[in-house]
Design a protein around this motif. Structure first.
Motif, PDB file in Angstrom:
ATOM      1  N   ARG A 105     -15.711   7.724   8.391  1.00 50.16           N
ATOM      2  CA  ARG A 105     -14.624   6.950   8.988  1.00 50.16           C
ATOM      3  C   ARG A 105     -13.934   6.106   7.914  1.00 50.16           C
ATOM      4  NH1 ARG A 105     -13.888   6.119  14.494  1.00 50.16           N
ATOM      5  NH2 ARG A 105     -13.116   4.013  14.093  1.00 50.16           N
ATOM      6  N   TYR A 106     -14.697   5.599   6.955  1.00 51.69           N
ATOM      7  CA  TYR A 106     -14.100   4.852   5.851  1.00 51.69           C
ATOM      8  C   TYR A 106     -13.089   5.726   5.122  1.00 51.69           C
ATOM      9  CZ  TYR A 106     -13.468   2.952   1.172  1.00 51.69           C
ATOM     10  OH  TYR A 106     -12.897   2.513  -0.008  1.00 51.69           O
ATOM     11  N   TRP A 107     -13.512   6.949   4.763  1.00 52.36           N
ATOM     12  CA  TRP A 107     -12.630   7.828   3.993  1.00 52.36           C
ATOM     13  C   TRP A 107     -11.455   8.338   4.829  1.00 52.36           C
ATOM     14  CZ3 TRP A 107     -12.198   7.596  -0.899  1.00 52.36           C
ATOM     15  CH2 TRP A 107     -13.292   7.193  -1.674  1.00 52.36           C
ATOM     16  N   ALA A 108     -11.685   8.624   6.104  1.00 49.47           N
ATOM     17  CA  ALA A 108     -10.594   9.039   6.982  1.00 49.47           C
ATOM     18  C   ALA A 108      -9.565   7.923   7.101  1.00 49.47           C
ATOM     19  CB  ALA A 108     -11.137   9.403   8.365  1.00 49.47           C
ATOM     20  N   HIS A 109     -10.059   6.697   7.226  1.00 54.25           N
ATOM     21  CA  HIS A 109      -9.193   5.532   7.355  1.00 54.25           C
ATOM     22  C   HIS A 109      -8.429   5.281   6.059  1.00 54.25           C
ATOM     23  CE1 HIS A 109      -8.955   1.124   9.008  1.00 54.25           C
ATOM     24  NE2 HIS A 109      -7.773   1.696   8.900  1.00 54.25           N
ATOM     25  N   ARG A 110      -9.117   5.402   4.957  1.00 51.21           N
ATOM     26  CA  ARG A 110      -8.474   5.166   3.666  1.00 51.21           C
ATOM     27  C   ARG A 110      -7.385   6.209   3.391  1.00 51.21           C
ATOM     28  NH1 ARG A 110     -11.476   3.975  -2.166  1.00 51.21           N
ATOM     29  NH2 ARG A 110      -9.580   4.087  -3.439  1.00 51.21           N
ATOM     30  N   ILE A 111      -7.699   7.459   3.654  1.00 52.82           N
ATOM     31  CA  ILE A 111      -6.721   8.526   3.445  1.00 52.82           C
ATOM     32  C   ILE A 111      -5.513   8.331   4.369  1.00 52.82           C
ATOM     33  CG2 ILE A 111      -6.317  11.017   3.744  1.00 52.82           C
ATOM     34  CD1 ILE A 111      -9.249  11.389   2.765  1.00 52.82           C
ATOM     35  N   ALA A 112      -5.760   7.815   5.575  1.00 53.52           N
ATOM     36  CA  ALA A 112      -4.676   7.572   6.527  1.00 53.52           C
ATOM     37  C   ALA A 112      -3.734   6.475   6.055  1.00 53.52           C
ATOM     38  CB  ALA A 112      -5.248   7.211   7.900  1.00 53.52           C
ATOM     39  N   HIS A 113      -4.148   5.685   5.069  1.00 54.43           N
ATOM     40  CA  HIS A 113      -3.275   4.663   4.494  1.00 54.43           C
ATOM     41  C   HIS A 113      -2.666   5.120   3.175  1.00 54.43           C
ATOM     42  CE1 HIS A 113      -3.800   0.847   6.825  1.00 54.43           C
ATOM     43  NE2 HIS A 113      -4.764   1.574   7.358  1.00 54.43           N
ATOM     44  N   GLU A 114      -3.262   6.117   2.548  1.00 53.88           N
ATOM     45  CA  GLU A 114      -2.834   6.517   1.215  1.00 53.88           C
ATOM     46  C   GLU A 114      -2.106   7.857   1.195  1.00 53.88           C
ATOM     47  OE1 GLU A 114      -6.308   6.276  -1.245  1.00 53.88           O
ATOM     48  OE2 GLU A 114      -6.506   4.096  -1.000  1.00 53.88           O
ATOM     49  N   ASN A 115      -1.928   8.464   2.351  1.00 54.31           N
ATOM     50  CA  ASN A 115      -1.270   9.764   2.445  1.00 54.31           C
ATOM     51  C   ASN A 115      -0.334   9.731   3.652  1.00 54.31           C
ATOM     52  OD1 ASN A 115      -1.015  12.574   3.631  1.00 54.31           O
ATOM     53  ND2 ASN A 115      -2.032  13.096   1.714  1.00 54.31           N
ATOM     54  N   ARG A 116       0.935   9.987   3.449  1.00 55.01           N
ATOM     55  CA  ARG A 116       1.925   9.789   4.513  1.00 55.01           C
ATOM     56  C   ARG A 116       1.670  10.655   5.739  1.00 55.01           C
ATOM     57  NH1 ARG A 116       8.481  10.775   4.467  1.00 55.01           N
ATOM     58  NH2 ARG A 116       8.966   9.291   6.150  1.00 55.01           N
ATOM     59  N   PHE A 117       1.232  11.889   5.543  1.00 53.67           N
ATOM     60  CA  PHE A 117       0.963  12.774   6.686  1.00 53.67           C
ATOM     61  C   PHE A 117      -0.064  12.131   7.613  1.00 53.67           C
ATOM     62  CE2 PHE A 117      -1.625  15.983   8.779  1.00 53.67           C
ATOM     63  CZ  PHE A 117      -0.666  16.799   9.379  1.00 53.67           C
ATOM     64  N   TRP A 118      -1.153  11.645   7.022  1.00 54.20           N
ATOM     65  CA  TRP A 118      -2.204  11.036   7.838  1.00 54.20           C
ATOM     66  C   TRP A 118      -1.812   9.639   8.300  1.00 54.20           C
ATOM     67  CZ3 TRP A 118      -5.536  14.212   9.824  1.00 54.20           C
ATOM     68  CH2 TRP A 118      -5.808  15.417   9.148  1.00 54.20           C
ATOM     69  N   TRP A 119      -0.966   8.963   7.532  1.00 49.20           N
ATOM     70  CA  TRP A 119      -0.447   7.659   7.939  1.00 49.20           C
ATOM     71  C   TRP A 119       0.327   7.781   9.255  1.00 49.20           C
ATOM     72  CZ3 TRP A 119      -0.869   2.712   7.972  1.00 49.20           C
ATOM     73  CH2 TRP A 119       0.218   1.853   8.153  1.00 49.20           C
ATOM     74  N   ALA A 120       0.996   8.908   9.449  1.00 57.89           N
ATOM     75  CA  ALA A 120       1.757   9.124  10.683  1.00 57.89           C
ATOM     76  C   ALA A 120       0.848   9.125  11.909  1.00 57.89           C
ATOM     77  CB  ALA A 120       2.533  10.438  10.592  1.00 57.89           C
ATOM     78  N   THR A 121      -0.423   9.464  11.720  1.00 50.26           N
ATOM     79  CA  THR A 121      -1.370   9.445  12.850  1.00 50.26           C
ATOM     80  C   THR A 121      -1.914   8.040  13.106  1.00 50.26           C
ATOM     81  OG1 THR A 121      -3.416   9.809  11.556  1.00 50.26           O
ATOM     82  CG2 THR A 121      -2.125  11.767  12.158  1.00 50.26           C
ATOM     83  N   HIS A 122      -1.692   7.137  12.156  1.00 50.87           N
ATOM     84  CA  HIS A 122      -2.357   5.835  12.194  1.00 50.87           C
ATOM     85  C   HIS A 122      -1.416   4.637  12.254  1.00 50.87           C
ATOM     86  CE1 HIS A 122      -5.628   3.033  11.549  1.00 50.87           C
ATOM     87  NE2 HIS A 122      -5.146   2.616  10.389  1.00 50.87           N
ATOM     88  N   VAL A 123      -0.165   4.832  11.859  1.00 52.30           N
ATOM     89  CA  VAL A 123       0.783   3.724  11.730  1.00 52.30           C
ATOM     90  C   VAL A 123       0.961   2.960  13.043  1.00 52.30           C
ATOM     91  CG1 VAL A 123       2.792   5.188  12.199  1.00 52.30           C
ATOM     92  CG2 VAL A 123       3.082   3.057  10.914  1.00 52.30           C
ATOM     93  N   THR A 124       0.824   3.648  14.169  1.00 57.54           N
ATOM     94  CA  THR A 124       0.959   3.013  15.485  1.00 57.54           C
ATOM     95  C   THR A 124       0.038   1.804  15.610  1.00 57.54           C
ATOM     96  OG1 THR A 124       1.336   5.227  16.380  1.00 57.54           O
ATOM     97  CG2 THR A 124       0.944   3.458  17.969  1.00 57.54           C
TER      98      THR A 124
END
Length: 293
Positions: A105-124
């Motif tokens: 979860r740490y790495w999934a969360h970190r990647i979601a902040h450092e990669n725009r594609f995954w950020w789109a799933t998390h920015v909400t």
């Protein structure tokens, strides 16, 4: 050790407890209490429209989770059945699985902040400029694709039931850390576990707080991998490119819409790739570099 393969029917017949569903009424009551206390104390911690949007997003998320339950279970079960080893279903396997899930979860969360594609799933989750228990409901409707980050947990040999119970516990843990009212806790707790103090930093857009404290249940991963930042100055909540909307649909899809727009305006495959996977904090810099060519 029994390494017999499981079928989806067998897992579903085990009547897995939906811990999140059971906890939902308690969370809603706590949100209401925090809102009432904030109103009474004249604290600007809540906004009615913001909370309504967060609650709507959360309710739809529960419905999405239920509707794709077979797919989610099927993915985990498929990879669990690929390996010949099994971790015994004992009390300590739950602890071990919880820690292992938290690592990913740490790495999934970190990647979601450092990669725009995954950020789109998390920015909400980060677009609110308030910080309260209702913010924990704001989980993007496309976040479910992050199940791919937990395939290593299934490949480790944890029983799917153990996996799903531990994962629900991890998700529930996030609720209590979204509050201004719980300040810093005793040092041993602050050193090991993610606390409201740590998570306030994570939700802030102050320069010194950006992209810090990704830990889900444990903050030790941030300490190990160099992303830890203690709470010092007051957090300014929200994202660096604010979204002025309370529309739940827009809040869940605005970044995807921006990605599609950037792809359409791209003049090369290199630019398409950059606009899709760039680090969000470098987006404007990248856009400018392609415009100047």
């Amino acid at each position: 050790m029994n390494n017999e393969k499981l079928t989806l029917e067998q897992v579903l017949s085990m009547d897995l407890p939906n811990i999140i569903l059971y906890a939902a009424p308690v969370m809603i009551i706590l949100v209401a209490l925090e809102w009432i206390i904030s109103f009474y104390k004249k604290k600007d911690y809540y906004d009615g429209k913001d909370t309504f949007a967060a609650t709507t997003i959360g309710i739809v998320n529960v419905a999405i989770s239920a509707s794709i339950k077979l797919i989610t279970f099927g993915i985990i079960l498929f990879f669990y059945n690929l390996v010949p080893w099994r971790i015994p279903d004992t009390w300590w396997s739950f602890i071990l699985c919880l820690v292992w899930i938290d690592f990913w979860r740490y790495w999934a969360h970190r990647i979601a902040h450092e990669n725009r594609f995954w950020w789109a799933t998390h920015v909400t989750h980060h677009s609110s400029e308030k910080y309260n228990w209702s913010v924990s409901f704001r989980l993007g409707w496309t976040q479910h694709i992050k199940i791919v980050f937990f395939i290593p947990v299934a490949l480790s040999g944890f029983h799917p039931v153990v996996f799903f119970i531990c994962h629900q516990i991890e998700v529930l843990y996030q609720f209590w850390i979204h509050t201004e009212y719980i300040r810093k806790l005793p040092k041993p707790i602050e050193y090991i576990f993610t606390t409201p103090s740590h998570h306030r930093v994570h939700h802030a857009r102050n320069d010194k707080y950006l992209d810090k404290n990704y830990g889900s249940t444990f903050i030790i991963w941030d300490r190990i991998f160099g992303t830890f930042q203690p709470e010092e100055e007051q957090a300014d909540y929200g994202i660096t490119r604010p979204v002025k909307s309370y529309n739940p649909v827009y809040l869940c899809f605005h970044e995807w819409m921006d990605i599609i727009k950037d792809i359409r305006n791209s003049k090369s495959l290199k630019e398409v790739y950059a606009m899709t996977f760039v680090r969000p904090s470098r987006l404007e810099e990248k856009r400018k570099s392609f415009r100047d060519k």
